[in-house]
Enzyme design. Sequence first.
Site, PDB file in Angstrom:
ATOM      1  N   TYR A   1       0.852  -1.183   0.000  1.00 59.36           N
ATOM      2  CA  TYR A   1       0.000   0.000   0.000  1.00 59.36           C
ATOM      3  C   TYR A   1       0.890   1.235   0.000  1.00 59.36           C
ATOM      4  CZ  TYR A   1      -3.384   3.503   1.602  1.00 59.36           C
ATOM      5  OH  TYR A   1      -4.173   4.612   1.712  1.00 59.36           O
TER       6      TYR A   1
ATOM      7  N   ASP B   1       9.323   2.733  -0.947  1.00 61.07           N
ATOM      8  CA  ASP B   1       8.339   3.437  -0.133  1.00 61.07           C
ATOM      9  C   ASP B   1       8.681   3.138   1.325  1.00 61.07           C
ATOM     10  OD1 ASP B   1       4.694   3.443   0.147  1.00 61.07           O
ATOM     11  OD2 ASP B   1       6.274   4.267   1.418  1.00 61.07           O
TER      12      ASP B   1
ATOM     13  N   LYS C   1       5.097   9.886   8.026  1.00 62.20           N
ATOM     14  CA  LYS C   1       4.861   9.406   9.391  1.00 62.20           C
ATOM     15  C   LYS C   1       5.849   9.960  10.431  1.00 62.20           C
ATOM     16  CE  LYS C   1       2.476   5.291   7.708  1.00 62.20           C
ATOM     17  NZ  LYS C   1       1.105   5.381   8.206  1.00 62.20           N
TER      18      LYS C   1
HETATM   19  P1  KE4 Z   1      -0.478   8.687   4.141  1.00 62.06           P
HETATM   20  O1  KE4 Z   1      -0.957   9.357   2.855  1.00 62.06           O
HETATM   21  O2  KE4 Z   1      -1.594   7.959   4.857  1.00 62.06           O
HETATM   22  O3  KE4 Z   1       0.284   9.676   5.045  1.00 62.06           O
HETATM   23  O4  KE4 Z   1       0.615   7.607   3.764  1.00 62.06           O
HETATM   24  C1  KE4 Z   1       0.262   6.614   2.833  1.00 62.06           C
HETATM   25  C2  KE4 Z   1       1.208   5.430   2.988  1.00 62.06           C
HETATM   26  C3  KE4 Z   1       2.233   5.278   2.082  1.00 62.06           C
HETATM   27  N1  KE4 Z   1       3.094   4.242   2.179  1.00 62.06           N
HETATM   28  C4  KE4 Z   1       2.987   3.332   3.179  1.00 62.06           C
HETATM   29  C5  KE4 Z   1       3.971   2.212   3.256  1.00 62.06           C
HETATM   30  C6  KE4 Z   1       1.953   3.439   4.140  1.00 62.06           C
HETATM   31  O5  KE4 Z   1       1.857   2.527   5.129  1.00 62.06           O
HETATM   32  C7  KE4 Z   1       1.043   4.506   4.054  1.00 62.06           C
HETATM   33  C8  KE4 Z   1      -0.105   4.681   5.029  1.00 62.06           C
HETATM   34  N2  KE4 Z   1      -0.252   3.674   6.014  1.00 62.06           N
HETATM   35  C9  KE4 Z   1      -1.598   3.464   6.515  1.00 62.06           C
HETATM   36  C10 KE4 Z   1      -1.569   2.329   7.534  1.00 62.06           C
HETATM   37  N3  KE4 Z   1      -1.249   1.089   6.949  1.00 62.06           N
HETATM   38  C11 KE4 Z   1      -2.156   4.735   7.094  1.00 62.06           C
HETATM   39  C12 KE4 Z   1      -3.427   4.550   7.881  1.00 62.06           C
HETATM   40  C13 KE4 Z   1      -4.636   5.078   7.139  1.00 62.06           C
HETATM   41  O6  KE4 Z   1      -4.719   4.871   5.900  1.00 62.06           O
HETATM   42  O7  KE4 Z   1      -5.486   5.693   7.820  1.00 62.06           O
END
Ligand code: KE4
Length: 426
Positions: free
Chosen positions: A142, A237, A265
């Site tokens: 993801y 990523d 994060k």
């Molecule tokens: P954000 O756009 O949510 O800041 O980051 C996206 C993202 C990109 N790459 C990786 C490896 C990630 O894990 C994420 C976002 N992680 C999720 C939890 N697995 C965020 C939680 C959510 O979507 O509310």
Amino acid sequence: MTPSPSLLDRARARIPGGVNSPVRAFRGVGGEPFFVRSAAGCRITDTDGRELIDFVGTWGPAILGHAARPVIDAVREVALQGTSFGIPNPLEVEMAELLCDWVPSLEKVRMVNSGTEATMSCVRLARGFTGRDLVVKFEGCYHGHVDSLLVQAGSGALTHGRPDSAGVPAALADLTISLPFNDPDAVRAVFASEGARIAAVLLEPVPANAGLYFPEPGFLETLRDLCTQYGALLVFDEVMTGFRVARGGVQELAGVMPDLTALGKVIGGGLPVGAFGGRAEIMDQLSPDGPVYQAGTLSGNPLAMAAGLAQLRELDRIDGWARLETLGATLETLVRSTLSDLGLPLTFHRIGSMFCLFFTEGKIRSLAEAKRSDRDRFARFFHHCLRGGVYLAPSQFETGFLSTAHTPEDLEETARVMHEALRAAF
Ligand code: KE4
């Protein structure tokens, strides 16, 4: 008297699904989400005053625990001077210098406001730099809700059964090739047939959005060699793993250098921040010097920079990574002894402060193997833990996080709760 609508009723009336991000809706475990009132250290307090030991850590950012003093003090001090200027400010220069100093492959970096923006920008930049259109990703990984990457995606997309989101044009999705993780032959075959059209291979170098699993020996090196051979960019990523598994992320641990890296994060200390960076010759293709456009009103804003710098510097000062490894090893020992005591051959994965208990047995190296997990049993386990005061990620297809604020006593209390929850779930 009609009871006043609950917070959730009010949320559902004005926010889709009652949440601002789908994975918070508990659809992966059933039941209704709780609302948080406050958090400090490794514990959160919900609006009913119930205290929970938190292993989600706002999905990674709270690596020092919640309301970490250095972060709060930095935000309080900087906020009094203004929260955003839309004008270059010294703090964004300090952040760029720190990121390039700590992350081995970074020569230049640009700040954005989320992990999604970071990966989205990496895709556009890779396409602009190579003049090619195809992107290779891996099933279950993801990368945020980027159109080109919501193809067989993990995390909430997987939990809610829509790994291929509605609203993404087929013509665009067709430019994304999704392969099984840890399958070098599949990657070789795609390069053999489409190599001249591939702009990038993008991956979580340690996948953590379909549960947590690891690259098999040589897999990352194979991706590096194939990208070099065919002139495609290798994109890591590290939004989740960056500054968590090591100061320099997976690329430092594995010694494999990507061409571009997405971050997020932890670097924001809980405020909205993302970043992407890599070799200068690639990054210099970005506007205003280059033809690839990318922008953001709040990118590099002083408040987020101050929070992120304070968190990263504190993590370094206390050698947080050593402490996280010690805590992670303690948790692993406790969980493994619980599983053995109950005679449950479940698969537990951990790297540093990231962990996942799969409700299945056997090797898990890909999404297909992770999907063997018994989600109903996980859901029962999750709710028993929650009732016992332990908050885990509300999905089998997520990863747990420790912080430097967790103590061995918190972990012993957690193990007792997990022991009961596992007995109840089986
Ligand atoms: P954000 O756009 O949510 O800041 O980051 C996206 C993202 C990109 N790459 C990786 C490896 C990630 O894990 C994420 C976002 N992680 C999720 C939890 N697995 C965020 C939680 C959510 O979507 O509310």
